[in-house]
Enzyme design. Structure first.
Site, short mmCIF file in Angstrom:
data_model
loop_
_atom_site.label_atom_id
_atom_site.label_comp_id
_atom_site.label_asym_id
_atom_site.label_seq_id
_atom_site.Cartn_x
_atom_site.Cartn_y
_atom_site.Cartn_z
N HIS A 145 12.86 55.87 -21.03
CA HIS A 145 13.52 55.25 -22.19
C HIS A 145 12.50 54.61 -23.12
O HIS A 145 11.93 53.56 -22.81
CB HIS A 145 14.55 54.21 -21.69
CG HIS A 145 15.30 53.56 -22.79
ND1 HIS A 145 15.50 52.21 -22.86
CD2 HIS A 145 15.89 54.08 -23.89
CE1 HIS A 145 16.19 51.93 -23.95
NE2 HIS A 145 16.43 53.05 -24.59
N GLU A 157 10.90 52.17 -20.50
CA GLU A 157 11.59 51.89 -19.22
C GLU A 157 11.66 53.20 -18.42
O GLU A 157 12.10 54.23 -18.92
CB GLU A 157 13.00 51.34 -19.48
CG GLU A 157 12.97 49.91 -20.04
CD GLU A 157 14.36 49.36 -20.39
OE1 GLU A 157 14.57 48.15 -20.20
OE2 GLU A 157 15.22 50.12 -20.87
N ASN A 195 18.36 46.83 -23.28
CA ASN A 195 19.62 47.02 -24.02
C ASN A 195 20.74 46.16 -23.46
O ASN A 195 21.65 45.76 -24.19
CB ASN A 195 20.04 48.50 -24.00
CG ASN A 195 19.53 49.19 -25.24
OD1 ASN A 195 20.01 48.94 -26.34
ND2 ASN A 195 18.54 50.04 -25.06
N1 LIG Z 1 17.88 54.96 -32.12
C1 LIG Z 1 17.28 54.14 -31.27
O1 LIG Z 1 16.82 53.05 -31.64
C2 LIG Z 1 17.16 54.52 -29.82
C3 LIG Z 1 16.22 53.85 -29.02
C4 LIG Z 1 16.05 54.24 -27.69
C5 LIG Z 1 16.83 55.25 -27.16
N2 LIG Z 1 17.76 55.88 -27.96
C6 LIG Z 1 18.52 56.97 -27.34
O2 LIG Z 1 17.93 58.19 -27.75
C7 LIG Z 1 18.94 59.21 -27.86
C8 LIG Z 1 18.87 59.80 -29.26
O3 LIG Z 1 19.10 58.77 -30.21
P1 LIG Z 1 18.66 58.94 -31.74
O4 LIG Z 1 18.75 57.58 -32.33
O5 LIG Z 1 17.40 59.72 -31.83
O6 LIG Z 1 19.87 59.82 -32.29
P2 LIG Z 1 19.92 60.69 -33.63
O7 LIG Z 1 21.36 60.79 -33.99
O8 LIG Z 1 18.96 60.16 -34.63
O9 LIG Z 1 19.37 62.12 -33.14
C9 LIG Z 1 20.08 62.97 -32.29
C10 LIG Z 1 19.77 64.40 -32.73
O10 LIG Z 1 20.37 65.32 -31.82
C11 LIG Z 1 20.74 66.47 -32.57
N3 LIG Z 1 21.72 67.22 -31.80
C12 LIG Z 1 23.03 66.92 -31.58
N4 LIG Z 1 23.57 67.85 -30.76
C13 LIG Z 1 22.58 68.71 -30.43
C14 LIG Z 1 22.50 69.84 -29.57
N5 LIG Z 1 23.55 70.27 -28.88
N6 LIG Z 1 21.30 70.48 -29.47
C15 LIG Z 1 20.22 70.06 -30.17
N7 LIG Z 1 20.23 68.99 -30.98
C16 LIG Z 1 21.40 68.33 -31.10
C17 LIG Z 1 21.25 65.93 -33.88
O11 LIG Z 1 21.17 66.90 -34.90
C18 LIG Z 1 20.31 64.75 -34.12
O12 LIG Z 1 19.24 65.10 -34.95
C19 LIG Z 1 20.26 58.54 -27.51
O13 LIG Z 1 20.53 58.74 -26.15
C20 LIG Z 1 19.98 57.06 -27.77
O14 LIG Z 1 20.79 56.21 -27.01
C21 LIG Z 1 17.93 55.55 -29.28
#
Ligand SMILES: NC(=O)c1ccc[n+]([C@@H]2O[C@H](COP(=O)([O-])OP(=O)(O)OC[C@H]3O[C@@H](n4cnc5c(N)ncnc54)[C@H](O)[C@@H]3O)[C@@H](O)[C@H]2O)c1
Length: 287
Positions: A145, A157, A195
Protein backbone atom coordinates in the site's frame (compact mmCIF):
# COMPACT_ATOMS: atom_id res chain seq x y z
CA UNK A 1 10.34 -21.22 -4.00
CA UNK A 2 6.76 -20.38 -4.85
CA UNK A 3 7.53 -16.83 -5.99
CA UNK A 4 10.29 -14.87 -7.77
CA UNK A 5 13.19 -13.65 -5.66
CA UNK A 6 14.21 -9.99 -5.48
CA UNK A 7 17.19 -10.32 -7.83
CA UNK A 8 15.01 -12.05 -10.44
CA UNK A 9 12.54 -9.16 -10.69
CA UNK A 10 13.09 -7.14 -13.87
CA UNK A 11 9.63 -6.32 -15.17
CA UNK A 12 7.07 -4.61 -12.91
CA UNK A 13 3.53 -4.54 -14.28
CA UNK A 14 1.11 -1.93 -12.91
CA UNK A 15 -2.63 -2.38 -13.43
CA UNK A 16 -4.53 0.91 -13.44
CA UNK A 17 -2.84 4.11 -14.61
CA UNK A 18 -4.81 6.58 -12.48
CA UNK A 19 -3.70 8.65 -9.51
CA UNK A 20 -1.76 5.82 -7.85
CA UNK A 21 -0.83 3.55 -10.76
CA UNK A 22 0.97 6.30 -12.67
CA UNK A 23 3.06 7.30 -9.64
CA UNK A 24 3.86 3.71 -8.65
CA UNK A 25 5.00 3.02 -12.22
CA UNK A 26 7.36 5.99 -12.24
CA UNK A 27 8.72 5.04 -8.82
CA UNK A 28 9.57 1.57 -10.12
CA UNK A 29 11.10 2.99 -13.32
CA UNK A 30 13.27 5.40 -11.30
CA UNK A 31 14.53 2.37 -9.34
CA UNK A 32 15.68 0.79 -12.59
CA UNK A 33 12.83 -1.60 -13.40
CA UNK A 34 11.27 -2.18 -16.77
CA UNK A 35 7.66 -1.10 -16.24
CA UNK A 36 4.32 -1.55 -17.98
CA UNK A 37 1.21 0.42 -17.05
CA UNK A 38 -2.10 -1.02 -18.16
CA UNK A 39 -5.35 0.95 -18.15
CA UNK A 40 -8.52 0.57 -20.18
CA UNK A 41 -8.65 4.28 -21.00
CA UNK A 42 -6.35 5.93 -23.55
CA UNK A 43 -7.02 9.30 -21.91
CA UNK A 44 -5.78 8.01 -18.56
CA UNK A 45 -2.65 6.54 -20.16
CA UNK A 46 -1.89 9.82 -21.94
CA UNK A 47 -2.34 11.71 -18.66
CA UNK A 48 -0.08 9.26 -16.81
CA UNK A 49 2.64 9.62 -19.45
CA UNK A 50 2.41 13.41 -19.35
CA UNK A 51 2.47 13.55 -15.57
CA UNK A 52 5.57 11.32 -15.48
CA UNK A 53 7.27 13.44 -18.15
CA UNK A 54 6.52 16.60 -16.17
CA UNK A 55 7.63 15.12 -12.84
CA UNK A 56 10.97 13.95 -14.22
CA UNK A 57 11.51 17.26 -16.08
CA UNK A 58 11.16 19.04 -12.72
CA UNK A 59 13.61 16.58 -11.15
CA UNK A 60 16.15 17.50 -13.86
CA UNK A 61 15.57 21.21 -13.19
CA UNK A 62 16.16 20.61 -9.47
CA UNK A 63 19.35 18.72 -10.26
CA UNK A 64 18.21 15.42 -8.71
CA UNK A 65 18.10 13.60 -12.06
CA UNK A 66 20.34 13.95 -15.12
CA UNK A 67 18.74 14.53 -18.54
CA UNK A 68 20.27 11.26 -19.70
CA UNK A 69 18.81 9.28 -16.79
CA UNK A 70 15.43 10.95 -17.40
CA UNK A 71 15.40 9.65 -20.98
CA UNK A 72 16.35 6.20 -19.78
CA UNK A 73 13.60 6.20 -17.12
CA UNK A 74 10.91 7.48 -19.48
CA UNK A 75 11.79 4.95 -22.15
CA UNK A 76 11.60 2.10 -19.63
CA UNK A 77 7.86 2.67 -19.10
CA UNK A 78 5.32 1.30 -21.55
CA UNK A 79 1.68 2.41 -21.48
CA UNK A 80 -0.75 -0.22 -22.81
CA UNK A 81 -4.50 -0.72 -23.10
CA UNK A 82 -4.46 -4.53 -23.26
CA UNK A 83 -3.74 -6.72 -20.27
CA UNK A 84 -0.73 -8.95 -20.86
CA UNK A 85 1.44 -9.51 -17.81
CA UNK A 86 2.78 -12.88 -18.93
CA UNK A 87 6.44 -11.87 -18.73
CA UNK A 88 6.23 -9.77 -15.54
CA UNK A 89 7.80 -11.01 -12.33
CA UNK A 90 5.79 -8.65 -10.11
CA UNK A 91 2.34 -7.09 -10.64
CA UNK A 92 0.87 -4.23 -8.62
CA UNK A 93 -2.87 -3.64 -8.90
CA UNK A 94 -4.16 -0.05 -8.56
CA UNK A 95 -7.77 -0.40 -9.76
CA UNK A 96 -10.73 1.42 -8.16
CA UNK A 97 -11.57 0.32 -4.62
CA UNK A 98 -14.14 -2.32 -5.69
CA UNK A 99 -13.76 -5.88 -4.45
CA UNK A 100 -15.33 -7.64 -7.46
CA UNK A 101 -13.19 -5.68 -9.92
CA UNK A 102 -9.99 -6.55 -8.08
CA UNK A 103 -10.91 -10.22 -7.64
CA UNK A 104 -11.72 -10.56 -11.33
CA UNK A 105 -8.42 -8.97 -12.30
CA UNK A 106 -6.41 -11.38 -10.13
CA UNK A 107 -8.23 -14.33 -11.68
CA UNK A 108 -7.28 -13.00 -15.13
CA UNK A 109 -3.71 -12.39 -14.02
CA UNK A 110 -3.41 -15.88 -12.62
CA UNK A 111 -4.53 -17.30 -15.95
CA UNK A 112 -1.83 -15.43 -17.88
CA UNK A 113 1.08 -14.95 -15.46
CA UNK A 114 3.73 -17.44 -14.53
CA UNK A 115 3.08 -19.34 -11.33
CA UNK A 116 5.96 -17.57 -9.55
CA UNK A 117 4.84 -14.04 -10.46
CA UNK A 118 4.26 -11.96 -7.35
CA UNK A 119 0.76 -10.46 -7.31
CA UNK A 120 0.11 -7.39 -5.15
CA UNK A 121 -2.80 -5.11 -4.39
CA UNK A 122 -2.53 -1.43 -3.53
CA UNK A 123 -5.93 -1.48 -1.81
CA UNK A 124 -6.42 1.10 0.94
CA UNK A 125 -9.17 -0.60 2.86
CA UNK A 126 -10.38 -3.92 1.47
CA UNK A 127 -9.36 -7.19 3.06
CA UNK A 128 -6.22 -8.38 1.26
CA UNK A 129 -7.16 -11.97 2.14
CA UNK A 130 -10.58 -11.52 0.56
CA UNK A 131 -9.17 -9.97 -2.63
CA UNK A 132 -6.85 -12.96 -3.02
CA UNK A 133 -9.35 -15.58 -1.92
CA UNK A 134 -10.10 -16.81 -5.44
CA UNK A 135 -6.48 -17.42 -6.38
CA UNK A 136 -5.26 -20.97 -6.93
CA UNK A 137 -1.73 -20.03 -5.86
CA UNK A 138 -2.27 -17.40 -3.15
CA UNK A 139 1.15 -17.83 -1.49
CA UNK A 140 2.62 -15.24 -3.92
CA UNK A 141 -0.11 -12.69 -3.20
CA UNK A 142 -0.10 -9.79 -0.71
CA UNK A 143 -0.71 -6.09 -0.16
CA UNK A 144 1.69 -3.25 -0.93
CA UNK A 145 0.00 0.00 0.00
CA UNK A 146 1.65 3.16 -1.33
CA UNK A 147 0.69 6.69 -0.33
CA UNK A 148 -0.21 9.61 -2.55
CA UNK A 149 1.85 11.04 -4.26
CA UNK A 150 3.57 7.67 -4.69
CA UNK A 151 6.67 9.28 -6.20
CA UNK A 152 7.20 11.42 -3.10
CA UNK A 153 5.81 9.84 0.07
CA UNK A 154 8.16 7.29 1.56
CA UNK A 155 5.82 5.13 3.60
CA UNK A 156 4.60 1.81 2.20
CA UNK A 157 2.37 -0.54 4.23
CA UNK A 158 3.24 -4.21 3.61
CA UNK A 159 0.36 -6.60 4.23
CA UNK A 160 0.40 -10.38 4.47
CA UNK A 161 -2.90 -12.11 3.66
CA UNK A 162 -3.93 -15.34 5.40
CA UNK A 163 -2.44 -17.45 2.62
CA UNK A 164 0.65 -15.34 1.91
CA UNK A 165 3.91 -17.30 2.00
CA UNK A 166 5.68 -16.44 5.30
CA UNK A 167 8.76 -15.31 3.35
CA UNK A 168 6.96 -12.93 0.98
CA UNK A 169 6.67 -9.97 3.43
CA UNK A 170 10.48 -9.87 3.80
CA UNK A 171 10.84 -9.74 0.02
CA UNK A 172 8.26 -6.93 -0.16
CA UNK A 173 10.18 -5.01 2.48
CA UNK A 174 13.40 -5.41 0.45
CA UNK A 175 11.60 -4.49 -2.80
CA UNK A 176 10.10 -1.36 -1.16
CA UNK A 177 13.57 -0.32 0.05
CA UNK A 178 14.88 -0.75 -3.49
CA UNK A 179 12.17 1.71 -4.56
CA UNK A 180 13.54 4.15 -1.98
CA UNK A 181 10.58 3.61 0.34
CA UNK A 182 10.22 3.07 4.07
CA UNK A 183 8.17 -0.10 4.49
CA UNK A 184 6.11 -1.00 7.55
CA UNK A 185 4.54 -4.40 8.16
CA UNK A 186 0.88 -4.04 9.11
CA UNK A 187 -1.93 -6.50 9.82
CA UNK A 188 -4.67 -7.22 7.30
CA UNK A 189 -7.34 -5.17 9.07
CA UNK A 190 -9.65 -2.63 7.38
CA UNK A 191 -7.70 0.53 6.51
CA UNK A 192 -4.50 -1.00 7.97
CA UNK A 193 -3.04 1.74 10.21
CA UNK A 194 -2.90 5.01 8.32
CA UNK A 195 -6.30 4.95 6.64
CA UNK A 196 -7.98 3.65 9.77
CA UNK A 197 -6.80 6.60 11.83
CA UNK A 198 -6.92 9.19 9.03
CA UNK A 199 -10.57 8.32 8.27
CA UNK A 200 -11.69 10.68 11.01
CA UNK A 201 -9.58 13.52 9.64
CA UNK A 202 -11.84 13.44 6.59
CA UNK A 203 -15.13 12.39 8.21
CA UNK A 204 -15.09 14.89 11.08
CA UNK A 205 -14.12 17.70 8.70
CA UNK A 206 -17.03 16.78 6.43
CA UNK A 207 -19.37 16.74 9.44
CA UNK A 208 -18.06 20.14 10.58
CA UNK A 209 -18.68 21.51 7.08
CA UNK A 210 -22.14 19.98 6.92
CA UNK A 211 -23.28 21.55 10.22
CA UNK A 212 -21.93 24.94 9.10
CA UNK A 213 -19.10 25.14 11.63
CA UNK A 214 -16.89 26.79 8.99
CA UNK A 215 -16.36 26.65 5.23
CA UNK A 216 -13.92 24.14 3.75
CA UNK A 217 -11.18 26.72 3.18
CA UNK A 218 -11.26 27.81 6.80
CA UNK A 219 -11.20 24.22 8.07
CA UNK A 220 -8.17 23.53 5.85
CA UNK A 221 -6.47 26.73 7.03
CA UNK A 222 -6.95 25.90 10.71
CA UNK A 223 -5.71 22.35 10.41
CA UNK A 224 -2.67 23.47 8.41
CA UNK A 225 -1.97 26.12 11.07
CA UNK A 226 -1.57 23.34 13.64
CA UNK A 227 1.05 21.55 11.55
CA UNK A 228 -0.89 19.21 9.26
CA UNK A 229 0.79 19.49 5.88
CA UNK A 230 -2.52 19.54 3.99
CA UNK A 231 -5.99 20.42 5.16
CA UNK A 232 -8.59 17.64 4.81
CA UNK A 233 -10.41 19.13 1.82
CA UNK A 234 -7.23 19.77 -0.15
CA UNK A 235 -6.19 16.23 0.70
CA UNK A 236 -9.51 14.72 -0.45
CA UNK A 237 -9.12 16.63 -3.73
CA UNK A 238 -5.63 15.17 -4.14
CA UNK A 239 -6.69 11.62 -3.27
CA UNK A 240 -9.82 11.70 -5.45
CA UNK A 241 -13.17 12.32 -3.75
CA UNK A 242 -14.61 9.14 -5.31
CA UNK A 243 -11.70 7.01 -4.08
CA UNK A 244 -11.88 8.55 -0.62
CA UNK A 245 -15.65 7.93 -0.46
CA UNK A 246 -15.23 4.33 -1.66
CA UNK A 247 -12.59 3.71 1.01
CA UNK A 248 -14.93 5.08 3.70
CA UNK A 249 -17.78 2.93 2.41
CA UNK A 250 -15.65 -0.19 2.45
CA UNK A 251 -14.40 0.53 5.97
CA UNK A 252 -17.94 1.28 7.20
CA UNK A 253 -19.03 -2.15 5.94
CA UNK A 254 -15.92 -3.87 7.23
CA UNK A 255 -16.63 -2.44 10.69
CA UNK A 256 -20.23 -3.77 10.55
CA UNK A 257 -21.77 -0.31 10.03
CA UNK A 258 -20.22 1.30 13.07
CA UNK A 259 -21.64 4.88 13.03
CA UNK A 260 -18.20 6.45 13.47
CA UNK A 261 -17.28 5.25 9.96
CA UNK A 262 -20.58 6.30 8.32
CA UNK A 263 -19.94 7.85 4.88
CA UNK A 264 -20.86 11.48 4.26
CA UNK A 265 -23.86 12.51 2.11
CA UNK A 266 -22.08 15.73 1.28
CA UNK A 267 -19.15 13.79 -0.11
CA UNK A 268 -21.47 11.48 -2.02
CA UNK A 269 -23.11 14.51 -3.66
CA UNK A 270 -19.69 15.60 -4.93
CA UNK A 271 -19.10 12.12 -6.39
CA UNK A 272 -22.54 12.10 -8.03
CA UNK A 273 -21.81 15.50 -9.59
CA UNK A 274 -18.50 14.23 -11.02
CA UNK A 275 -16.55 16.67 -8.84
CA UNK A 276 -13.80 14.22 -7.99
CA UNK A 277 -11.01 16.62 -7.07
CA UNK A 278 -7.84 17.40 -8.99
CA UNK A 279 -8.28 14.54 -11.42
CA UNK A 280 -11.57 15.97 -12.75
CA UNK A 281 -10.55 19.65 -12.48
CA UNK A 282 -12.98 20.39 -9.68
CA UNK A 283 -13.62 19.08 -6.18
CA UNK A 284 -13.89 21.21 -3.08
CA UNK A 285 -11.58 23.58 -4.96
CA UNK A 286 -11.36 24.52 -8.65
CA UNK A 287 -8.20 23.50 -10.63
N1 LIG B 1 -5.84 8.01 -4.42
C1 LIG B 1 -5.12 7.78 -3.33
O1 LIG B 1 -4.72 8.72 -2.61
C2 LIG B 1 -4.77 6.38 -2.93
C3 LIG B 1 -3.72 6.16 -2.02
C4 LIG B 1 -3.35 4.86 -1.71
C5 LIG B 1 -4.04 3.79 -2.25
N2 LIG B 1 -5.07 4.02 -3.11
C6 LIG B 1 -5.74 2.84 -3.68
O2 LIG B 1 -5.22 2.64 -4.98
C7 LIG B 1 -6.23 2.08 -5.83
C8 LIG B 1 -6.38 2.98 -7.05
O3 LIG B 1 -6.76 4.28 -6.63
P1 LIG B 1 -6.55 5.55 -7.58
O4 LIG B 1 -6.73 6.73 -6.70
O5 LIG B 1 -5.33 5.39 -8.39
O6 LIG B 1 -7.84 5.41 -8.51
P2 LIG B 1 -8.09 6.10 -9.94
O7 LIG B 1 -9.57 6.16 -10.09
O8 LIG B 1 -7.30 7.35 -10.06
O9 LIG B 1 -7.47 5.02 -10.96
C9 LIG B 1 -8.05 3.77 -11.21
C10 LIG B 1 -7.80 3.45 -12.69
O10 LIG B 1 -8.26 2.13 -12.97
C11 LIG B 1 -8.74 2.14 -14.31
N3 LIG B 1 -9.60 0.96 -14.48
C12 LIG B 1 -10.86 0.76 -14.02
N4 LIG B 1 -11.26 -0.49 -14.35
C13 LIG B 1 -10.23 -1.07 -15.01
C14 LIG B 1 -10.02 -2.37 -15.55
N5 LIG B 1 -10.95 -3.31 -15.48
N6 LIG B 1 -8.82 -2.62 -16.15
C15 LIG B 1 -7.86 -1.67 -16.22
N7 LIG B 1 -8.00 -0.44 -15.71
C16 LIG B 1 -9.17 -0.15 -15.11
C17 LIG B 1 -9.45 3.45 -14.46
O11 LIG B 1 -9.53 3.84 -15.82
C18 LIG B 1 -8.56 4.39 -13.64
O12 LIG B 1 -7.62 5.05 -14.45
C19 LIG B 1 -7.48 1.95 -4.97
O13 LIG B 1 -7.53 0.66 -4.44
C20 LIG B 1 -7.25 2.96 -3.85
O14 LIG B 1 -7.93 2.65 -2.67
C21 LIG B 1 -5.44 5.29 -3.48
Amino acid sequence: MSFYQLDEIRHVYVVGGGVMGSGIALTAALAGYQVTVFDLLETVLAKARKSNEDFTAKSVEKGVLTAEKREQVLSSVQYVDKLNASDAQLVIEALPEKLALKQLLFEQLEAQCQQRTILLTNTSSLSVSLIGSKLQHPARFGGLHFFNPATILKLVEVVAAEATHPELPALLVAFSKKLGKTPALVADIPGFIVNRVARFYYLESLRALQVGAADHEKIDRLLEATGFRMGPFKLMDLIGIDTNQEVTRSMYNAFFQEPRFRPSHLQQRKVDAGQLGRKSGRGFYQY
